[in-house]
Motif scaffolding. Structure first.
Motif, mmCIF file in Angstrom:
data_model
loop_
_atom_site.group_PDB
_atom_site.id
_atom_site.type_symbol
_atom_site.label_atom_id
_atom_site.label_comp_id
_atom_site.label_asym_id
_atom_site.label_seq_id
_atom_site.Cartn_x
_atom_site.Cartn_y
_atom_site.Cartn_z
ATOM 1 N N PRO A 180 0.789 -1.292 0.083
ATOM 2 C CA PRO A 180 -0.051 0.257 0.017
ATOM 3 C C PRO A 180 0.979 1.380 -0.103
ATOM 4 C CG PRO A 180 -0.990 -1.719 1.331
ATOM 5 C CD PRO A 180 0.460 -2.116 1.161
ATOM 6 N N GLU A 277 -6.770 -0.731 -8.624
ATOM 7 C CA GLU A 277 -5.991 -2.044 -9.181
ATOM 8 C C GLU A 277 -4.591 -2.239 -8.441
ATOM 9 O OE1 GLU A 277 -5.513 -3.906 -13.595
ATOM 10 O OE2 GLU A 277 -5.514 -1.587 -13.264
ATOM 11 N N LEU A 279 -3.694 -1.711 -5.480
ATOM 12 C CA LEU A 279 -4.049 -2.336 -4.132
ATOM 13 C C LEU A 279 -4.511 -3.565 -3.769
ATOM 14 C CD1 LEU A 279 -5.643 0.988 -2.573
ATOM 15 C CD2 LEU A 279 -3.343 0.136 -2.015
ATOM 16 N N CYS A 280 -5.550 -4.081 -4.783
ATOM 17 C CA CYS A 280 -5.918 -5.399 -4.665
ATOM 18 C C CYS A 280 -5.941 -6.240 -5.974
ATOM 19 C CB CYS A 280 -7.528 -5.245 -4.195
ATOM 20 S SG CYS A 280 -8.485 -4.236 -5.184
ATOM 21 N N GLN A 282 -7.484 -5.941 -8.828
ATOM 22 C CA GLN A 282 -8.444 -6.097 -10.073
ATOM 23 C C GLN A 282 -9.224 -4.622 -9.806
ATOM 24 O OE1 GLN A 282 -10.766 -9.291 -7.926
ATOM 25 N NE2 GLN A 282 -12.390 -7.694 -7.903
ATOM 26 N N SER A 311 -15.038 -1.382 -2.520
ATOM 27 C CA SER A 311 -13.854 -1.039 -1.366
ATOM 28 C C SER A 311 -12.779 -2.042 -1.834
ATOM 29 C CB SER A 311 -14.432 -1.428 0.094
ATOM 30 O OG SER A 311 -13.381 -1.476 0.999
ATOM 31 N N ALA A 312 -11.566 -1.545 -1.772
ATOM 32 C CA ALA A 312 -10.401 -2.385 -2.008
ATOM 33 C C ALA A 312 -9.985 -3.253 -0.597
ATOM 34 C CB ALA A 312 -9.232 -1.487 -2.514
ATOM 35 N N ARG A 313 -10.359 -2.526 0.266
ATOM 36 C CA ARG A 313 -10.357 -3.202 1.481
ATOM 37 C C ARG A 313 -10.862 -4.533 1.659
ATOM 38 N NH1 ARG A 313 -7.970 -1.802 6.721
ATOM 39 N NH2 ARG A 313 -9.039 -2.956 8.650
ATOM 40 N N LEU A 315 -11.524 -6.552 -0.511
ATOM 41 C CA LEU A 315 -10.814 -7.642 -1.497
ATOM 42 C C LEU A 315 -9.438 -7.892 -0.831
ATOM 43 C CD1 LEU A 315 -11.790 -6.235 -4.952
ATOM 44 C CD2 LEU A 315 -12.966 -8.148 -3.644
ATOM 45 N N ASN A 316 -8.605 -6.875 -0.402
ATOM 46 C CA ASN A 316 -7.503 -7.089 0.335
ATOM 47 C C ASN A 316 -7.370 -6.346 1.803
ATOM 48 O OD1 ASN A 316 -4.998 -7.408 0.949
ATOM 49 N ND2 ASN A 316 -3.940 -5.915 -0.728
ATOM 50 N N VAL A 319 -5.152 -3.667 3.016
ATOM 51 C CA VAL A 319 -5.289 -2.134 2.662
ATOM 52 C C VAL A 319 -5.734 -1.441 3.754
ATOM 53 C CG1 VAL A 319 -6.330 -0.626 1.048
ATOM 54 C CG2 VAL A 319 -5.800 -2.853 0.186
ATOM 55 N N ASP A 324 -8.333 3.025 1.961
ATOM 56 C CA ASP A 324 -9.428 2.750 1.328
ATOM 57 C C ASP A 324 -10.380 3.692 0.984
ATOM 58 O OD1 ASP A 324 -10.926 0.635 0.127
ATOM 59 O OD2 ASP A 324 -12.009 0.456 2.189
#
Length: 511
Positions: A180, A277, A279-280, A282, A311-313, A315-316, A319, A324
């Motif tokens: 991150p 993209e 961060l996670c 996709q 939310s990127a968080r 998916l990962n 983050v 996020d």
């Protein structure tokens, strides 16, 4: 004498320099240093290169059914020249133009030159091509690749750029671990570059990983302003309703073809998609195979029916929550919900990076403080143990610790008998006690049992001694025997000490 020319060996396709022809003479050949084959003017490749340098008429467009002469030259192993530039290597091929590594003999440097594929273009095509050069020429920022020159030679439009040794962001993302903080730093730098372009009236409209180069120092460099628009100039090159940009990274208003409504916030949306993209792994709005661009972005729908901002968080989980929230605001569907400018996005990313860096330094300092404290405590403890051992050797041994039931040594018997004083402490107290520093002048007294004995024996060593013998201090209470005469010692199988010689001492009366 002309400078050497660089051609491509027809056998191994390596780039080789050969001597340039004089005005009245042929090209002097040479041997390829890689494969050993001859490279000279007799080869078809070199002859083709010379014809291109002279500027023959070029017909057709390489985008059509028949390949252009440039494609034929490449397949035969010679890149040729364009104006004053010597084309050395093809770096990329797009739908609108090709990018080459070229040498500029006038300024003695390598450049990246973008050449329009279409030969003898119309005025409208030339205007669209040179719009990129004019837009990028207005910009002067360390994260934007600079334009050197532009021109038209041999039926071809070209623009030369500063040569950057780097890889596209999508390649860099696939081959390096982007944590991150690294992703936030790259997008912060890009947001600052985009903000600089916006302040000069240039809207990029095609921000994507393929248009970002990561150089050898890890610094992002923004390229390709071919679809950019001047916000301060009315242009008829893009009609309203036309979809301009890359579908996976364009904003909903771009997806709907609302070119008049595209402003700085559209570039902010594209930056947010790249951050998401990175961060996670996709994109926030994956494209379906059957849906249109507007359906993917939720354009044309009522706000209540649009998909929620992802939310990127979710998916990962690695983050951070604050980062996020920054990403979610950047990729908001409604332009009013996004950051109003790239500068605002860059400021929030910079504030998060400073906060993260400060927390990291605080953790490092706390860990270093704990380690330093433990080290200091270990050193002080060792120093104290050494000092105690030197001052009281008997107290440093295992007998002084009283561990595992080991009896303490009868260390003060000799000093007590030498003074001839009666004990002031009860007989069941330990004989050896370390003195306080303030009372170091008077040593502690031993047990009273040694005051009336003429000899002291040790069952451990099998010897008896005079009370004044130095060996008495090493006899423990469990091994100590009180003897009145040598005959009693002989009866207990004890031998006289060889140091104090108790049999030779005169007999003295007790107190």
């Amino acid at each position: 004498m002309n400078p050497p020319l660089r051609v491509v060996c027809g056998s191994c396709l390596r780039s080789v320099e050969i001597d340039s022809p004089e005005e009245s003479g042929p090209v002097t050949g040479g041997v390829c240093p890689y494969c050993g084959d001859r490279v000279d003017s007799d080869t078809e490749a070199t002859t083709s290169r010379t014809r291109v340098a002279e500027g023959p008429p070029i017909e057709g467009d390489s985008r059509g059914g028949q390949p252009s002469s440039w494609a034929g030259l490449w397949s035969r192993g010679s890149l040729g020249s364009l104006g004053r530039f010597q084309l050395r290597e093809r770096l990329g091929d797009g739908g609108f133009g090709e990018v080459y590594l070229a040498f500029d003999p006038r300024l003695d440097r390598d450049v990246a030159i973008k050449v329009l594929k279409q030969a003898n273009p119309t005025e409208r095509v030339m205007e669209r091509f040179f719009r990129e050069a004019r837009a990028a020429a207005r910009l002067d920022h360390p994260n934007i690749v600079a334009v050197h020159d532009a021109g038209f030679d041999q039926g071809r439009c070209w623009v030369s750029f500063h040569l950057v040794n780097g890889r596209p962001l999508n390649w860099y993302r696939d081959h390096h671990r982007l944590d991150p903080p690294t992703a936030a730093r790259i997008l912060r730098d890009l947001a600052e570059a985009v903000d600089h372009a916006h302040r000069q009236g240039v809207i990029h409209r095609d921000l994507k990983p393929g248009n970002v180069l990561i150089d050898d120092h890890g610094r992002p460099r923004l390229i390709d302003f071919g679809l950019s628009r001047r916000s301060d100039v009315e242009s008829s090159l893009t009609r309203d309703g036309a979809i301009v940009g890359t579908p996976a990274y364009m904003s909903p208003e771009q997806a709907l073809g609302q070119s008049r409504n595209v402003d700085e916030r559209s570039d902010v949306f594209s930056l947010g998609v790249m951050l998401f993209e990175a961060l996670c792994g996709q994109r926030p709005y994956p494209m379906s195979g059957q849906g249109s661009f507007s359906e993917v972005a939720g354009g044309g729908k009522a706000p209540s029916s649009r998909p929620r901002t992802p939310s990127a968080r979710a998916l990962n989980p690695a983050v951070p929550a604050r980062l996020d929230r920054i990403c979610m605001r950047a990729v908001a569907q409604d332009p009013a919900d996004r950051y109003p400018s790239a500068r605002a996005l860059a400021d929030d990313l910079d504030a998060w990076l400073l906060r993260h860096r400060g927390a990291t330094r605080l953790r490092q300092r706390f860990s270093a403080g704990i380690l330093l404290g433990l080290t200091a405590a270990t050193i002080l403890g060792a120093a104290a143990l050494v000092a105690l051992t030197r001052e009281h050797p008997a107290a440093a041994g295992p007998a002084a610790s009283g561990v595992a039931g080991v009896p303490e040594p009868h260390a003060q018997a000799r000093a007590l008998l030498a003074n001839g004083d009666a004990p002031d402490e009860p007989a069941d107290l330990p004989a050896a006690r370390p003195p306080a520093k303030s009372k170091a002048a008077s040593p502690p007294r031993a047990k009273a049992v040694a005051t009336t004995a003429r000899f002291l024996g040790s069952t451990h060593s099998g010897k008896f001694h005079l009370p004044t013998c130095s060996s008495v201090a090493q006899i423990t209470d469990g091994n100590l025997l009180e003897l009145e005469d040598p005959e009693e010692a002989t009866a207990k199988s004890l031998k006289p000490c060889g140091i104090c010689k108790p049999l030779a001492a005169p007999r003295t009366k007790g107190p």
